[in-house]
Motif scaffolding. Structure first.
Motif, PDB file in Angstrom:
ATOM      1  N   THR A   1       0.700  -1.250  -0.154  1.00  0.00           N
ATOM      2  CA  THR A   1      -0.014  -0.015   0.138  1.00  0.00           C
ATOM      3  C   THR A   1       0.944   1.237   0.187  1.00  0.00           C
ATOM      4  N   PRO A   2       0.601   2.121  -1.083  1.00  0.00           N
ATOM      5  CA  PRO A   2       1.744   3.429  -1.107  1.00  0.00           C
ATOM      6  C   PRO A   2       1.629   4.227   0.156  1.00  0.00           C
ATOM      7  N   SER A   3       0.258   4.359   0.503  1.00  0.00           N
ATOM      8  CA  SER A   3      -0.089   5.750   1.381  1.00  0.00           C
ATOM      9  C   SER A   3      -0.765   5.025   2.580  1.00  0.00           C
ATOM     10  N   MET A   4      -0.555   5.663   3.932  1.00  0.00           N
ATOM     11  CA  MET A   4      -1.140   5.179   5.083  1.00  0.00           C
ATOM     12  C   MET A   4      -1.217   6.708   5.815  1.00  0.00           C
ATOM     13  N   GLN A   5      -1.880   6.475   6.662  1.00  0.00           N
ATOM     14  CA  GLN A   5      -2.334   7.781   7.304  1.00  0.00           C
ATOM     15  C   GLN A   5      -2.125   7.487   9.195  1.00  0.00           C
ATOM     16  N   THR A   6      -1.582   8.201   9.770  1.00  0.00           N
ATOM     17  CA  THR A   6      -1.147   7.963  11.458  1.00  0.00           C
ATOM     18  C   THR A   6      -2.391   8.606  12.011  1.00  0.00           C
ATOM     19  N   GLY A   7      -2.621   8.146  13.323  1.00  0.00           N
ATOM     20  CA  GLY A   7      -3.716   8.470  14.130  1.00  0.00           C
ATOM     21  C   GLY A   7      -2.891   9.475  15.257  1.00  0.00           C
ATOM     22  N   TYR A   8      -3.431   9.683  16.303  1.00  0.00           N
ATOM     23  CA  TYR A   8      -2.963  10.515  17.228  1.00  0.00           C
ATOM     24  C   TYR A   8      -1.715   9.747  17.900  1.00  0.00           C
ATOM     25  N   SER A   9      -0.778  10.725  17.899  1.00  0.00           N
ATOM     26  CA  SER A   9       0.719  10.176  18.709  1.00  0.00           C
ATOM     27  C   SER A   9       1.228  11.092  19.634  1.00  0.00           C
ATOM     28  N   PRO A  10       1.475  10.899  20.703  1.00  0.00           N
ATOM     29  CA  PRO A  10       2.082  11.873  21.865  1.00  0.00           C
ATOM     30  C   PRO A  10       3.267  12.453  21.238  1.00  0.00           C
ATOM     31  N   ILE A  11       3.862  11.730  20.085  1.00  0.00           N
ATOM     32  CA  ILE A  11       5.086  12.753  19.597  1.00  0.00           C
ATOM     33  C   ILE A  11       4.555  13.385  18.363  1.00  0.00           C
ATOM     34  N   ALA A  12       4.196  14.763  18.532  1.00  0.00           N
ATOM     35  CA  ALA A  12       3.843  15.524  17.633  1.00  0.00           C
ATOM     36  C   ALA A  12       3.828  15.297  16.176  1.00  0.00           C
ATOM     37  N   PRO A  13       5.264  15.158  15.551  1.00  0.00           N
ATOM     38  CA  PRO A  13       5.415  14.955  14.203  1.00  0.00           C
ATOM     39  C   PRO A  13       4.977  13.795  13.467  1.00  0.00           C
ATOM     40  N   LEU A  14       4.608  13.071  14.514  1.00  0.00           N
ATOM     41  CA  LEU A  14       3.994  11.591  14.190  1.00  0.00           C
ATOM     42  C   LEU A  14       2.568  11.536  13.885  1.00  0.00           C
ATOM     43  N   SER A  15       1.814  12.594  14.468  1.00  0.00           N
ATOM     44  CA  SER A  15       0.375  12.637  14.675  1.00  0.00           C
ATOM     45  C   SER A  15      -0.250  13.041  13.274  1.00  0.00           C
ATOM     46  N   TYR A  16      -1.368  12.125  12.849  1.00  0.00           N
ATOM     47  CA  TYR A  16      -2.067  12.527  11.773  1.00  0.00           C
ATOM     48  C   TYR A  16      -1.274  12.778  10.636  1.00  0.00           C
ATOM     49  N   LYS A  17      -0.572  12.017  10.062  1.00  0.00           N
ATOM     50  CA  LYS A  17       0.348  12.085   8.989  1.00  0.00           C
ATOM     51  C   LYS A  17       0.090  11.218   7.862  1.00  0.00           C
ATOM     52  N   GLU A  18       0.166  11.661   6.640  1.00  0.00           N
ATOM     53  CA  GLU A  18       0.142  10.933   5.701  1.00  0.00           C
ATOM     54  C   GLU A  18       1.549  10.310   5.326  1.00  0.00           C
ATOM     55  N   PHE A  19       1.804   9.117   5.238  1.00  0.00           N
ATOM     56  CA  PHE A  19       3.182   8.802   4.815  1.00  0.00           C
ATOM     57  C   PHE A  19       3.229   7.355   3.714  1.00  0.00           C
ATOM     58  N   HIS A  20       4.289   7.199   3.266  1.00  0.00           N
ATOM     59  CA  HIS A  20       4.403   6.014   2.036  1.00  0.00           C
ATOM     60  C   HIS A  20       5.286   5.071   2.458  1.00  0.00           C
ATOM     61  N   PRO A  21       4.632   3.977   2.963  1.00  0.00           N
ATOM     62  CA  PRO A  21       5.610   2.993   3.533  1.00  0.00           C
ATOM     63  C   PRO A  21       5.631   1.612   2.503  1.00  0.00           C
ATOM     64  N   TYR A  22       4.599   1.563   1.614  1.00  0.00           N
ATOM     65  CA  TYR A  22       4.219   0.559   0.654  1.00  0.00           C
ATOM     66  C   TYR A  22       4.189  -0.865   1.377  1.00  0.00           C
ATOM     67  N   THR A  23       3.522  -0.717   2.411  1.00  0.00           N
ATOM     68  CA  THR A  23       3.041  -2.118   3.084  1.00  0.00           C
ATOM     69  C   THR A  23       1.582  -1.856   3.518  1.00  0.00           C
ATOM     70  N   ASP A  24       0.703  -2.990   3.557  1.00  0.00           N
ATOM     71  CA  ASP A  24      -0.474  -2.709   4.460  1.00  0.00           C
ATOM     72  C   ASP A  24      -0.438  -3.336   5.748  1.00  0.00           C
ATOM     73  N   LEU A  25       0.632  -3.815   6.202  1.00  0.00           N
ATOM     74  CA  LEU A  25       0.979  -4.370   7.583  1.00  0.00           C
ATOM     75  C   LEU A  25       0.106  -5.548   7.617  1.00  0.00           C
ATOM     76  N   LEU A  26      -0.324  -6.380   6.685  1.00  0.00           N
ATOM     77  CA  LEU A  26      -1.491  -7.434   6.724  1.00  0.00           C
ATOM     78  C   LEU A  26      -0.609  -8.546   6.208  1.00  0.00           C
ATOM     79  N   LEU A  27      -1.205  -9.756   7.001  1.00  0.00           N
ATOM     80  CA  LEU A  27      -0.510 -11.207   6.556  1.00  0.00           C
ATOM     81  C   LEU A  27      -1.177 -11.633   5.165  1.00  0.00           C
TER      82      LEU A  27
END
Lengths: 389, 414
Positions: A276-302
């Motif tokens: 999967t090219p794009s994913m979205q983070t939820g809330y994170s106590p580390i601000a720069p990680l919160s609600y961000k779109e990023f491009h890992p190329y994985t779906d983290l699924l089996l």
């Protein structure tokens, strides 16, 4: 004299080695950390590089003596530091836990005998994945993964994909909005997706990979007994923080026309259905990680990858033929930590991207066939795209 | 070790106090005599401990000497620099005494990096039976390679010590023990030998935070001055031959069991050996004054094959220095001043071999080059400007780092 010296030294910056560009290296923090966070990042970085000796608790049986010796430069490992997991072939659990399972500590400090693989144990070998950008993957909410999953292949594309519901240790803190099922939680780290979060993975790594006990994993792999912690709790938290805030690999040559064409092919032949090219983070106590779109190329699924990649060994509630889609970000930089050579797939059996694609079976066989129907130039474009990640 | 340092420092303070008043009036009365170094060219590297400038005071039966090294350094690794720093690398004091006919004593105390490391490099008594047969006992310098024996800062054009000598071999490496040495000459030829039994290495050479087989790790074990860690002495020996017209060539060996295989009478491991072979040479081309100095060593060490291959079982390293004097004349008030250009090439492979898992070559290597300019107002003082560039690979042959440094400093006997 002092003047001469100062002129020489500052004038000579030119003859000093230049800094490799940020996109060429995996190391380095995500943008936007506070000073305090950067300090913790640096601490974690140093701890990730700590070499354990027998005096600091290494072993007595172990696989390697340093996180960074397997995850060199935070990148992928090589077969030299691969390890063997054994003892489980189905979802009914590991039957070799009393025989040293699940991980083979095949090295020992002098004077000790390392573990031997018990006869008849199902097993697999694993090489280390890169540890970059994991904070983003960690901050994705369960609901996002469930939305990607299609366990019964309702859309009929031949690709199912399911989250790994697994039992988790009591010391992990649940991520916000977690969606458990029958007392099991969605796990996402490790090649079978068996580890819940980075604390789980890290404590396990200290224990199983290096023979280092901690507050979280206090059982010594050699004696099977609970012993005093050999690594501090703060150290583990610092390493976890480091992993969370290690930047995501930066793609290169994105404007290249071949790369752009390759990216389209990647979608066309369904690679993107798992990677999967794009994913979205939820809330994170580390601000720069919160609600961000990023491009890992994985779906983290089996995904069931067919007999080609079925080693007959598994973990948790995954099947032996199932593997978690690995992130493809940083793929083009893998060689830099693998001694100039690609070692891909879970055990490094593929020596090129092309070979890796040819090993895709099961749910990915259709995508592989589509790849094989591409003309040479298109294949090159696709590979160029993958190397730009 | 503590007690050694204690007694030694007391001794030195005592001597200094005895000497200061003499110094005060030295000018007029010529009580202090400088004993110049032996320039008859009968010397080998093995003579270096005594072949140093000493100050001798009338009526005082001891001669003292020493040297100081300090420098500034600006270095950068992969574009990241820590800026400019100043380093007081080492301050060494030595004193010698002729105790009686044929019996002499020399001690050398070294302070490294300020007072971070204080050590007795050498403290031994020599008894001459015949020129070919001398007895030496105490803390002796193991005669491995040439640098370990002949390492005084002012003798070198380079601020850094050679990688082969200090990052692979454990220079400066001294231990408690005793042995024999001798020397003879015939015509233009000089030949010498040395052989010692001393305490030696320990398990840290394959169990240390550098994550590589690293003989210098054993230097941190100060207990080695008190007892051997396994009851088996380290043997070291050297033969050297020199032709006054050609140069000096030395072959040396050091080896023994390094690990603690027995604990409280219980066998805990098999006996594991390490063996070091070294060859060193130096030579001056008369006509051009070009001076060459180099050393190569090979280490073979028994690392259990069930242990991590991070720790190699073979190592190789070498360095070569080339020094070319370009001006040699009176400069200002200095009669025998010289200006030299020089270059050093360093190479170390800490892990020779291939991985069992993949049969690919193991890396863990460093190559460095160091061009240098040095100015010597006299042979005993050197001002040096060095530039050093090095390439490191990790054990997988990934490029680990590239570093460079510019150093400026001095080293002088006093």
């Amino acid at each position: 004299m002092v003047f001469v010296l100062v002129t020489i030294t500052y004038g000579c910056k030119k003859i000093m080695p230049s800094e490799p560009s940020e996109a060429e290296v995996l190391d380095g923090p995500i943008d936007g950390l506070t000073t305090a966070q950067l300090i913790q990042f640096n601490k974690g970085d140093a701890d990730f590089g700590e070499v354990f000796t027998s005096a600091t608790g290494l072993g007595p049986i172990f696989v390697a003596n340093q996180c960074a010796s397997c995850h060199a430069g935070d990148g992928k490992g090589t077969p030299f530091v691969q390890f063997t997991r054994f003892g489980q072939s189905d979802t009914l659990g590991n039957t070799f836990l009393n025989f040293g399972g699940p991980q083979l500590q095949h090295k020992a400090i002098p004077g000790y005998t390392p573990e031997q693989l018990p006869l008849g144990a199902p097993k697999t070998s694993l090489i280390a994945p890169a540890v970059t950008g994991l904070g983003f993957l960690d901050a994705v909410e369960d609901a996002f993964l469930l939305a990607l999953a299609d366990p019964f292949d309702l859309d009929g594309d031949g690709i199912s994909g399911r989250v790994h519901y697994n039992v988790i240790p009591s010391y992990v803190a649940l991520r916000p909005n977690s969606i458990p099922k029958n007392g099991k939680y969605i796990c996402r780290f490790g090649k079978k997706g068996g580890a819940y979060d980075l604390l789980h993975q890290t404590s396990g790594a200290y224990n199983q990979d290096m023979g280092i006990t901690s507050l979280f994993e206090p059982i010594d792999v050699y004696s099977g007994q609970e012993i005093d912690p050999e690594v501090g709790t703060q150290t583990i938290h610092d390493v976890v923080f480091y992993l969370k805030t290690l930047k995501a690999p930066i793609p290169r040559n994105q404007q290249d026309s071949d790369v752009i064409a390759g990216k389209n092919l990647f979608n066309d032949i369904n690679c993107a259905k798992c990677h999967t090219p794009s994913m979205q983070t939820g809330y994170s106590p580390i601000a720069p990680l919160s609600y961000k779109e990023f491009h890992p190329y994985t779906d983290l699924l089996l995904h069931d990858m067919g007999s080609e990649l079925n080693d007959g060994y598994t973990e948790g509630f995954a099947l032996a033929s199932e593997w978690k889609t690995p992130a493809l970000w940083g793929l083009g930089l893998s060689k830099m930590s693998q001694g100039g050579q690609y070692y891909l797939m879970h055990d490094g059996r593929a020596l090129s991207i092309e070979q890796a694609i040819q090993m895709h079976g099961g749910e990915a066989s259709q995508s592989r066939s589509l790849y094989n129907q591409l003309i040479e130039n298109q294949k090159n474009q696709l590979i160029k795209f993958l190397e730009s990640l | 070790m503590r007690t050694y340092i204690y007694t030694m420092s007391k001794l030195i303070i005592l001597v200094t106090f005895m000497v200061i008043p003499i110094f005060g009036s030295a000018q007029e009365e010529k009580i202090v005599n400088r004993i110049p170094t032996d320039s008859t060219q009968n010397n080998l590297n093995m003579d270096a401990v005594y072949d140093r400038p000493f100050l001798k005071f009338k009526k005082v039966p001891v001669a003292i000497g020493g040297y100081l090294e300090a420098n500034s350094i600006y270095s950068s690794t992969d574009g990241v620099s820590e800026g400019l720093s100043f380093q007081a690398r080492r301050f060494t004091m030595f004193m010698s005494a002729s105790i009686y006919n044929r019996i002499k004593f020399l001690a050398e105390l070294e302070f490294e990096d300020g007072t971070k490391e204080i050590g007795i490099e050498f403290a031994a008594m020599d008894i001459t039976l015949f020129p070919l047969l001398n007895f030496r006992g105490g803390i002796v310098m193991n005669p491995i390679g040439g640098f370990n024996q002949n390492h005084d800062g002012p003798k070198w054009e380079f601020i850094e010590r050679p990688d082969e000598a200090v990052q692979m071999l454990p220079a400066t490496w001294s231990n408690v023990g005793f042995g024999l040495y001798g020397k003879t000459h015939f015509g233009n030829w000089i030949a010498g030998y040395e052989v010692y039994l001393t305490n030696g290495f320990d398990d840290s050479v394959i169990d240390n935070e550098l994550n590589k087989t690293y003989l210098p790790a054993a230097k941190l074990n100060r207990n080695r001055f008190e007892e051997s860690n396994n009851g088996i002495p380290l043997i070291s020996g050297k033969v050297a031959i020199k032709n006054r017209k050609i140069g000096e060539l030395g072959f040396s060996y050091m080896g023994g069991v390094y690990n603690t295989f027995k604990m409280e009478g219980l066998i805990v491991d098999s006996k594991r050996r390490l063996d070091v072979f070294s060859i060193d040479f130096n030579s001056t081309i008369k006509k051009s004054g070009t001076y060459f100095d180099g050393e190569a060593s090979y280490i073979l060490i028994d690392v259990p094959n069930t242990y991590t291959q991070q720790y190699g079982n073979q190592q190789f390293g070498a360095f070569i220095d080339i020094v070319q004097p370009i001006i040699r004349r009176k400069i200002l008030d200095w009669e025998n001043a010289s200006l030299n250009i020089a270059a050093r090439f360093d190479y170390v492979d800490w892990n020779i071999g291939t991985f069992n898992e993949s049969n690919t070559n193991i890396g863990d290597q460093r190559i460095s080059i160091t061009p240098a300019i040095s100015f010597r107002p006299s042979s005993q003082t050197v001002l040096r400007l060095n530039y050093r560039y090095s390439w490191d690979t990790d054990i997988f042959f990934n490029e680990k780092s590239r570093s460079a440094s510019i150093m400026f400093g001095f080293s002088t006997y006093f």
